[in-house]
Design an enzyme around this catalytic site. Structure first.
Site, PDB file in Angstrom:
ATOM      1  N   SER A  86       1.004  -1.131  -0.021  1.00 10.36           N
ATOM      2  CA  SER A  86       0.204  -0.099   0.140  1.00 10.36           C
ATOM      3  C   SER A  86       0.784   1.266  -0.015  1.00 10.36           C
ATOM      4  CB  SER A  86      -0.804  -0.098   1.352  1.00 10.36           C
ATOM      5  OG  SER A  86      -1.506   1.444   1.480  1.00 10.36           O
TER       6      SER A  86
ATOM      7  N   GLU B  45       0.429   3.643   1.715  1.00 11.12           N
ATOM      8  CA  GLU B  45       0.318   3.925   3.380  1.00 11.12           C
ATOM      9  C   GLU B  45       1.720   3.945   3.869  1.00 11.12           C
ATOM     10  OE1 GLU B  45      -1.555   5.066   6.002  1.00 11.12           O
ATOM     11  OE2 GLU B  45      -2.523   6.329   4.740  1.00 11.12           O
TER      12      GLU B  45
ATOM     13  N   TYR C 198      -1.420   0.311  10.596  1.00  9.13           N
ATOM     14  CA  TYR C 198      -1.641  -0.381   9.299  1.00  9.13           C
ATOM     15  C   TYR C 198      -0.428  -0.126   8.538  1.00  9.13           C
ATOM     16  CZ  TYR C 198      -3.712  -0.780   4.653  1.00  9.13           C
ATOM     17  OH  TYR C 198      -3.791  -1.338   3.248  1.00  9.13           O
TER      18      TYR C 198
HETATM   19  P1  NAP Z   1     -11.336  -4.679   1.823  1.00 10.82           P
HETATM   20  O1  NAP Z   1     -12.668  -4.513   0.917  1.00 10.82           O
HETATM   21  O2  NAP Z   1     -11.333  -4.096   3.484  1.00 10.82           O
HETATM   22  O3  NAP Z   1     -11.254  -6.297   2.028  1.00 10.82           O
HETATM   23  C1  NAP Z   1     -10.358  -6.805   3.097  1.00 10.82           C
HETATM   24  C2  NAP Z   1     -10.685  -8.215   2.784  1.00 10.82           C
HETATM   25  O4  NAP Z   1      -9.959  -9.084   4.115  1.00 10.82           O
HETATM   26  C3  NAP Z   1     -12.003  -8.791   3.145  1.00 10.82           C
HETATM   27  O5  NAP Z   1     -12.323  -9.762   2.307  1.00 10.82           O
HETATM   28  C4  NAP Z   1     -11.999  -9.230   4.519  1.00 10.82           C
HETATM   29  O6  NAP Z   1     -12.787 -10.080   4.846  1.00 10.82           O
HETATM   30  C5  NAP Z   1     -10.604  -9.789   4.484  1.00 10.82           C
HETATM   31  N1  NAP Z   1      -9.850 -10.223   5.851  1.00 10.82           N
HETATM   32  C6  NAP Z   1     -10.151  -9.463   6.883  1.00 10.82           C
HETATM   33  N2  NAP Z   1      -9.571 -10.128   8.004  1.00 10.82           N
HETATM   34  C7  NAP Z   1      -9.156 -11.349   7.719  1.00 10.82           C
HETATM   35  C8  NAP Z   1      -8.778 -12.524   8.247  1.00 10.82           C
HETATM   36  N3  NAP Z   1      -8.180 -12.464   9.492  1.00 10.82           N
HETATM   37  N4  NAP Z   1      -8.465 -13.561   7.455  1.00 10.82           N
HETATM   38  C9  NAP Z   1      -8.954 -13.673   6.065  1.00 10.82           C
HETATM   39  N5  NAP Z   1      -9.254 -12.380   5.546  1.00 10.82           N
HETATM   40  C10 NAP Z   1      -9.560 -11.405   6.433  1.00 10.82           C
HETATM   41  O7  NAP Z   1     -10.117  -4.178   1.262  1.00 10.82           O
HETATM   42  P2  NAP Z   1      -9.942  -3.705  -0.292  1.00 10.82           P
HETATM   43  O8  NAP Z   1     -10.144  -2.352  -0.394  1.00 10.82           O
HETATM   44  O9  NAP Z   1     -10.469  -4.861  -1.268  1.00 10.82           O
HETATM   45  O10 NAP Z   1      -8.364  -4.050  -0.470  1.00 10.82           O
HETATM   46  C11 NAP Z   1      -7.713  -5.279  -0.787  1.00 10.82           C
HETATM   47  C12 NAP Z   1      -6.080  -5.305  -0.253  1.00 10.82           C
HETATM   48  O11 NAP Z   1      -5.250  -4.347  -0.694  1.00 10.82           O
HETATM   49  C13 NAP Z   1      -6.060  -4.867   1.353  1.00 10.82           C
HETATM   50  O12 NAP Z   1      -4.806  -5.826   1.807  1.00 10.82           O
HETATM   51  C14 NAP Z   1      -5.628  -3.725   1.472  1.00 10.82           C
HETATM   52  O13 NAP Z   1      -5.188  -3.359   2.846  1.00 10.82           O
HETATM   53  C15 NAP Z   1      -5.098  -3.503   0.197  1.00 10.82           C
HETATM   54  N6  NAP Z   1      -4.871  -2.096  -0.337  1.00 10.82           N
HETATM   55  C16 NAP Z   1      -6.022  -1.566  -0.718  1.00 10.82           C
HETATM   56  C17 NAP Z   1      -6.096  -0.218  -1.240  1.00 10.82           C
HETATM   57  C18 NAP Z   1      -7.267   0.374  -1.670  1.00 10.82           C
HETATM   58  O14 NAP Z   1      -7.164   1.647  -1.829  1.00 10.82           O
HETATM   59  N7  NAP Z   1      -8.537  -0.186  -1.758  1.00 10.82           N
HETATM   60  C19 NAP Z   1      -4.871   0.350  -1.522  1.00 10.82           C
HETATM   61  C20 NAP Z   1      -3.585  -0.342  -1.311  1.00 10.82           C
HETATM   62  C21 NAP Z   1      -3.794  -1.739  -0.590  1.00 10.82           C
HETATM   63  P3  NAP Z   1     -14.482  -9.979   5.700  1.00 10.82           P
HETATM   64  O15 NAP Z   1     -15.140  -9.611   4.307  1.00 10.82           O
HETATM   65  O16 NAP Z   1     -14.780 -11.245   6.119  1.00 10.82           O
HETATM   66  O17 NAP Z   1     -14.090  -8.996   6.520  1.00 10.82           O
HETATM   67  O1  G4F Z   2     -10.790   6.639   2.504  1.00  4.73           O
HETATM   68  P1  G4F Z   2      -9.760   6.751   3.761  1.00  4.73           P
HETATM   69  O2  G4F Z   2     -10.240   5.850   4.981  1.00  4.73           O
HETATM   70  O3  G4F Z   2      -8.536   5.842   3.081  1.00  4.73           O
HETATM   71  P2  G4F Z   2      -7.066   5.657   3.511  1.00  4.73           P
HETATM   72  O4  G4F Z   2      -6.777   5.962   4.946  1.00  4.73           O
HETATM   73  O5  G4F Z   2      -6.246   6.654   2.469  1.00  4.73           O
HETATM   74  O6  G4F Z   2      -6.710   4.283   3.214  1.00  4.73           O
HETATM   75  C1  G4F Z   2      -6.912   3.467   2.019  1.00  4.73           C
HETATM   76  O7  G4F Z   2      -6.077   3.752   1.089  1.00  4.73           O
HETATM   77  C2  G4F Z   2      -4.872   3.099   1.393  1.00  4.73           C
HETATM   78  C3  G4F Z   2      -3.746   3.303   0.318  1.00  4.73           C
HETATM   79  O8  G4F Z   2      -3.175   4.559   0.569  1.00  4.73           O
HETATM   80  C4  G4F Z   2      -5.066   1.760   1.626  1.00  4.73           C
HETATM   81  F1  G4F Z   2      -3.929   0.989   1.844  1.00  4.73           F
HETATM   82  C5  G4F Z   2      -5.954   1.355   2.853  1.00  4.73           C
HETATM   83  O9  G4F Z   2      -6.288  -0.098   2.744  1.00  4.73           O
HETATM   84  C6  G4F Z   2      -7.328   2.083   2.400  1.00  4.73           C
HETATM   85  O10 G4F Z   2      -7.993   1.446   1.493  1.00  4.73           O
HETATM   86  O11 G4F Z   2      -9.025   8.099   4.039  1.00  4.73           O
HETATM   87  C7  G4F Z   2      -8.850   8.882   2.949  1.00  4.73           C
HETATM   88  C8  G4F Z   2      -8.432  10.437   3.526  1.00  4.73           C
HETATM   89  C9  G4F Z   2      -7.767  10.362   4.853  1.00  4.73           C
HETATM   90  O12 G4F Z   2      -6.723  11.248   4.908  1.00  4.73           O
HETATM   91  C10 G4F Z   2      -9.018  10.907   5.876  1.00  4.73           C
HETATM   92  O13 G4F Z   2      -8.148  11.511   7.119  1.00  4.73           O
HETATM   93  O14 G4F Z   2      -9.913  10.924   3.658  1.00  4.73           O
HETATM   94  C11 G4F Z   2      -9.618  11.664   5.174  1.00  4.73           C
HETATM   95  N1  G4F Z   2     -10.944  11.660   5.808  1.00  4.73           N
HETATM   96  C12 G4F Z   2     -11.711  12.721   6.040  1.00  4.73           C
HETATM   97  N2  G4F Z   2     -12.978  12.578   6.756  1.00  4.73           N
HETATM   98  C13 G4F Z   2     -11.864  10.481   5.998  1.00  4.73           C
HETATM   99  C14 G4F Z   2     -12.924  10.993   6.694  1.00  4.73           C
HETATM  100  N3  G4F Z   2     -11.714   9.477   5.961  1.00  4.73           N
HETATM  101  C15 G4F Z   2     -12.660   8.472   6.289  1.00  4.73           C
HETATM  102  N4  G4F Z   2     -12.412   7.234   6.306  1.00  4.73           N
HETATM  103  N5  G4F Z   2     -13.726   8.921   7.014  1.00  4.73           N
HETATM  104  C16 G4F Z   2     -14.049  10.283   7.237  1.00  4.73           C
HETATM  105  O15 G4F Z   2     -15.029  10.782   7.650  1.00  4.73           O
END
Ligand code: NAP
Ligand code: G4F
Length: 332
Positions: free
Chosen positions: A130, A132, A154
């Site tokens: 990520s 992050e 995280y």
């Molecule tokens: P998500 O919607 O939060 O999905 C997370 C998945 O992980 C869900 O299927 C969840 O299952 C599963 N999980 C949680 N705890 C677990 C455990 N103990 N054992 C097995 N599975 C478990 O995340 P996403 O947005 O699809 O992201 C996919 C991956 O990419 C994650 O690793 C995330 O950190 C990473 N990532 C995401 C972004 C982004 O912007 N979306 C960016 C960079 C990296 P349940 O449905 O049962 O909760």
């Molecule tokens: O949507 P967010 O919660 O995503 P964040 O923290 O960027 O994380 C996501 O992207 C990462 C990749 O860079 C992944 F690795 C991670 O698993 C996840 O998918 O927040 C985005 C921004 C933050 O700066 C937060 O402070 O939005 C700001 N924000 C402002 N108000 C809020 C809110 N975020 C959330 N969730 N809720 C609010 O009310």
């Protein structure tokens, strides 16, 4: 090991798992997904979305369940998407996040190594790293060589998983790649993330179902892309002869405020100030700095490029939530 294309996905019930499962099915893969819990409420959602997926139960915290699932699935490609992925939650649940998002990667890598036996490079592995991990950014834009400086539990856990993936590649010759993905969104995004929180609220406000939206830092900036494009990049990484690490991003940064402007304008509201309230409880103990990804390596080697512009992503999400809100309003 079998010749047919077989994929195993952890985190299949999440946003990326859902998009990736459809992509792989469309390419003729047999797809197995790991689902946790004895009665996971997302199983029916997954079954409706991609009925051909074969569901196996297990948990990233339980290594024996991972090995058992691999033996059933017999995959040639493993995508490790499972994680506790909500950054804000990770401060309140730092140990659990470290175990699932960090140690869970080691459990999965080790399960793949044990399953593959002498033929370890025959099973290709993808780790969901990520942006992050860049946290207090050491250069702008961020690329594969940028020093990592995570700013949340995280992010720290993701750094552990990232380096462990590189370590398995270097120690055992595993075909293990990490995608350092910047934020990517879609109508399937979890409602806890800011983009979906806003698109849901905007849709409901426009239909008179809600009249306020509480947010944290609306000046926060992110490099936001479309999840459908990003799972394509994951697949392309595993089709390379050599495993490697790749930044996946749009290269453009936007603010939460800009997302609000586009989302509200899409439903005909130009001044949203009366609806949006800043709640100090939603501010984070530490924010990442200016996240902008340089995905030149992926664009050259993987021939990958994002296809959905930011404005189109926002309106896609609002339109999807308008359809949901309309059903809610009609009582359907
Ligand atoms: P998500 O919607 O939060 O999905 C997370 C998945 O992980 C869900 O299927 C969840 O299952 C599963 N999980 C949680 N705890 C677990 C455990 N103990 N054992 C097995 N599975 C478990 O995340 P996403 O947005 O699809 O992201 C996919 C991956 O990419 C994650 O690793 C995330 O950190 C990473 N990532 C995401 C972004 C982004 O912007 N979306 C960016 C960079 C990296 P349940 O449905 O049962 O909760
Ligand atoms: O949507 P967010 O919660 O995503 P964040 O923290 O960027 O994380 C996501 O992207 C990462 C990749 O860079 C992944 F690795 C991670 O698993 C996840 O998918 O927040 C985005 C921004 C933050 O700066 C937060 O402070 O939005 C700001 N924000 C402002 N108000 C809020 C809110 N975020 C959330 N969730 N809720 C609010 O009310």
């Amino acid at each position: 090991m079998q010749n047919a294309k077989r994929a195993f996905i952890t985190g299949i019930t999440g946003q990326d798992g859902m998009y990736l499962s459809r992509l792989l099915l469309s390419k003729g893969y047999e797809v197995y997904g790991l689902v946790r819990g004895q009665n996971n409420p997302k199983i029916p959602v997954l079954q409706a979305w991609a009925p051909e997926v074969k569901i196996l139960t297990g948990d990233l915290l339980d290594q024996s369940s991972l090995l058992r699932a691999l033996k059933v699935a017999q995959p040639t490609e493993v995508y490790n998407l499972g994680a506790i992925s909500f950054v804000a939650y990770s401060w309140e649940n730092a140990q659990l996040t470290s175990q699932v998002t960090g140690l869970g990667v080691l459990n999965m890598l080790e399960a793949v190594r044990l399953y593959a036996g002498d033929d370890v490079s025959a099973v290709r592995f993808y780790q969901a790293s990520s942006s992050e991990m860049f946290g207090r950014v050491q250069e702008v834009p961020q690329r594969e060589t940028t020093l990592l400086w995570p700013r949340s539990p995280y992010g720290v856990a993701k750094v552990f998983g990232h380096y462990m993936t590189i370590n398995y590649r270097e120690s055992y010759g595993m075909h293990a790649s990490s995608g350092v993905l910047f934020n990517h969104e879609s109508p399937l995004r979890g409602p806890e993330f800011v983009t979906r929180k806003i698109s849901t609220a905007v849709a409901r406000i426009s239909l008179g179902l809600q009249d306020r939206l509480d947010l944290g830092n609306i000046d926060a900036q992110r490099d936001w892309g479309f999840a459908g494009d990003y799972v394509e990049a994951m697949w392309r990484m595993l089709q390379q002869d050599e495993a490697d690490d790749y930044v996946i991003s749009t290269g453009e940064t936007q603010s939460v405020r800009k997302y609000l402007d586009i989302a509200f304008a899409h439903v005909g509201i130009d001044d949203w100030s009366g609806y949006v309230h800043q709640d100090p409880a939603l501010l984070r103990p530490a924010e990442v700095d200016l996240l902008i990804g340089d995905s030149a390596k992926a664009r050259t080697r993987l021939e990958w490029a994002p296809s959905v512009a930011f404005e189109d992503l926002v309106t896609m999400m609002v339109d999807a939530d308008l359809a949901i809100a309309a059903k809610e309003k009609s009582g359907a």
